[in-house]
Design a protein around this motif. Sequence first.
Motif, PDB file in Angstrom:
ATOM      1  N   LEU A 184       0.815  -1.228  -0.070  1.00  0.00           N
ATOM      2  CA  LEU A 184      -0.091  -0.032   0.023  1.00  0.00           C
ATOM      3  C   LEU A 184       0.878   1.240   0.038  1.00  0.00           C
ATOM      4  O   LEU A 184       1.961   1.464   0.658  1.00  0.00           O
ATOM      5  N   GLY A 185       0.668   2.062  -0.877  1.00  0.00           N
ATOM      6  CA  GLY A 185       1.313   3.487  -0.953  1.00  0.00           C
ATOM      7  C   GLY A 185       2.338   3.392  -2.190  1.00  0.00           C
ATOM      8  O   GLY A 185       2.950   4.247  -2.814  1.00  0.00           O
ATOM      9  N   LEU A 186       2.551   2.020  -2.849  1.00  0.00           N
ATOM     10  CA  LEU A 186       3.286   2.151  -4.082  1.00  0.00           C
ATOM     11  C   LEU A 186       2.552   1.752  -5.264  1.00  0.00           C
ATOM     12  O   LEU A 186       3.058   1.482  -6.197  1.00  0.00           O
ATOM     13  N   GLN A 187       1.501   1.755  -5.084  1.00  0.00           N
ATOM     14  CA  GLN A 187       0.358   1.580  -6.392  1.00  0.00           C
ATOM     15  C   GLN A 187       0.746   2.242  -7.710  1.00  0.00           C
ATOM     16  O   GLN A 187       0.804   1.579  -8.607  1.00  0.00           O
ATOM     17  N   HIS A 188       1.248   3.528  -7.513  1.00  0.00           N
ATOM     18  CA  HIS A 188       1.655   4.247  -8.854  1.00  0.00           C
ATOM     19  C   HIS A 188       3.105   4.288  -8.989  1.00  0.00           C
ATOM     20  O   HIS A 188       3.339   4.731 -10.245  1.00  0.00           O
ATOM     21  N   SER A 189       3.956   4.342  -7.811  1.00  0.00           N
ATOM     22  CA  SER A 189       5.300   4.523  -8.067  1.00  0.00           C
ATOM     23  C   SER A 189       6.151   3.490  -8.294  1.00  0.00           C
ATOM     24  O   SER A 189       7.246   3.631  -9.231  1.00  0.00           O
ATOM     25  N   LEU A 190       5.828   2.454  -7.948  1.00  0.00           N
ATOM     26  CA  LEU A 190       6.855   1.023  -8.070  1.00  0.00           C
ATOM     27  C   LEU A 190       6.832   0.809  -9.437  1.00  0.00           C
ATOM     28  O   LEU A 190       5.954   0.447 -10.116  1.00  0.00           O
ATOM     29  N   ALA A 191       8.171   0.681  -9.975  1.00  0.00           N
ATOM     30  CA  ALA A 191       8.314   0.331 -11.314  1.00  0.00           C
ATOM     31  C   ALA A 191       9.028  -1.101 -11.294  1.00  0.00           C
ATOM     32  O   ALA A 191       9.050  -1.802 -12.221  1.00  0.00           O
ATOM     33  N   GLU A 192      10.041  -1.277 -10.396  1.00  0.00           N
ATOM     34  CA  GLU A 192      11.018  -2.501 -10.796  1.00  0.00           C
ATOM     35  C   GLU A 192      10.787  -3.315  -9.071  1.00  0.00           C
ATOM     36  O   GLU A 192      10.914  -2.840  -8.126  1.00  0.00           O
ATOM     37  N   LEU A 193      10.435  -4.594  -9.002  1.00  0.00           N
ATOM     38  CA  LEU A 193      10.198  -5.172  -7.965  1.00  0.00           C
ATOM     39  C   LEU A 193      11.028  -6.623  -8.021  1.00  0.00           C
ATOM     40  O   LEU A 193      10.627  -7.563  -8.949  1.00  0.00           O
ATOM     41  N   LEU A 194      12.032  -7.068  -7.030  1.00  0.00           N
ATOM     42  CA  LEU A 194      12.835  -8.179  -7.502  1.00  0.00           C
ATOM     43  C   LEU A 194      12.482  -9.060  -6.291  1.00  0.00           C
ATOM     44  O   LEU A 194      12.814  -8.653  -5.190  1.00  0.00           O
ATOM     45  N   LEU A 195      11.716 -10.281  -6.560  1.00  0.00           N
ATOM     46  CA  LEU A 195      11.554 -11.225  -5.574  1.00  0.00           C
ATOM     47  C   LEU A 195      11.886 -12.563  -5.927  1.00  0.00           C
ATOM     48  O   LEU A 195      11.473 -13.692  -5.339  1.00  0.00           O
ATOM     49  N   ASP A 196      13.060 -12.276  -6.729  1.00  0.00           N
ATOM     50  CA  ASP A 196      13.656 -13.799  -7.199  1.00  0.00           C
ATOM     51  C   ASP A 196      14.403 -14.430  -5.935  1.00  0.00           C
ATOM     52  O   ASP A 196      15.002 -13.823  -4.946  1.00  0.00           O
ATOM     53  N   ASN A 197      14.601 -15.786  -5.837  1.00  0.00           N
ATOM     54  CA  ASN A 197      15.300 -16.364  -4.895  1.00  0.00           C
ATOM     55  C   ASN A 197      14.747 -16.308  -3.260  1.00  0.00           C
ATOM     56  O   ASN A 197      15.447 -15.904  -2.289  1.00  0.00           O
ATOM     57  N   ASN A 198      13.198 -16.793  -3.283  1.00  0.00           N
ATOM     58  CA  ASN A 198      12.703 -16.575  -2.163  1.00  0.00           C
ATOM     59  C   ASN A 198      11.782 -17.880  -1.784  1.00  0.00           C
ATOM     60  O   ASN A 198      12.237 -18.772  -2.684  1.00  0.00           O
ATOM     61  N   ARG A 199      10.841 -18.000  -1.332  1.00  0.00           N
ATOM     62  CA  ARG A 199      10.073 -19.328  -0.926  1.00  0.00           C
ATOM     63  C   ARG A 199       8.574 -19.081  -1.303  1.00  0.00           C
ATOM     64  O   ARG A 199       7.737 -19.687  -0.610  1.00  0.00           O
ATOM     65  N   LEU A 200       8.205 -18.423  -2.209  1.00  0.00           N
ATOM     66  CA  LEU A 200       6.815 -18.108  -2.557  1.00  0.00           C
ATOM     67  C   LEU A 200       6.524 -19.349  -3.327  1.00  0.00           C
ATOM     68  O   LEU A 200       7.005 -19.825  -4.291  1.00  0.00           O
ATOM     69  N   GLU A 201       5.084 -19.618  -2.792  1.00  0.00           N
ATOM     70  CA  GLU A 201       4.376 -20.932  -3.337  1.00  0.00           C
ATOM     71  C   GLU A 201       3.449 -20.495  -4.606  1.00  0.00           C
ATOM     72  O   GLU A 201       2.693 -21.217  -5.205  1.00  0.00           O
TER      73      GLU A 201
END
Length: 224
Positions: A184-201
């Motif tokens: 919340l708060g990043l809806q319009h600003s966030l351009a790049e999100l790196l979530l590699d090498n985690n444990r997301l199912e």
Amino acid sequence: GVLCGFSASPPPPPPGLFKLLTLELEGNEFHDGNVIPKSFKPLRSLIYLRLDRNLFRAVPSGLPSSLQELHLDDNHIEEVTERVLNKTLNLTVLVLSNNHLQEDRIAPRAWIDLPRLEALDLSHNRLVHVPSFLPRGLKQLTLHHNRIERIPGYVFAHLRPGLEFLHLSHNHLRADGIHPVSFLGLQHSLAELLLDNNRLEAVPRGLLGLKGLQVLRLSHNRIR
């Protein structure tokens, strides 16, 4: 004879390296006991200070108010106290990667009021969740190679105009550690999100609200 007694020479400059802009002292043996707060006082023009690969356990105090970039990579820093950065109001880049930081050792007002801080690097530390009270104007947050299991709800909600770059690779994130209101708060600003090498199912549902996202990295997880 009207000017008799007046010296035509300019006044002597103040002592110290008062015109120095850049100071690089990495790879030495500086620590909390051998750098006193007054050390930096004469450096009133300094904008770039590099103290990587030393032995500090805390951010040194008495830093010049002119400072714009502070690099403290690869020290033994365990805490960031409430007032240590309250004079460095021009700081735009702060690098604290490769230290021993945990989120409960970062004071609530450590940096939230630094008006110009745009880039904060806390990679290679011991954080278990994304720290609260982030600098309000932050645009780049680097948190790869920690132990992060959770992105608390509303942790970015106070940022204006909001993060553009969030690097969370190589952590311990599962889908249940990311809440619908984590971003919340990043809806319009966030351009790049790196979530590699985690444990997301699964792909976290909170990502669907990120309307400005251009780069999303989810490689090397457990997504089915």
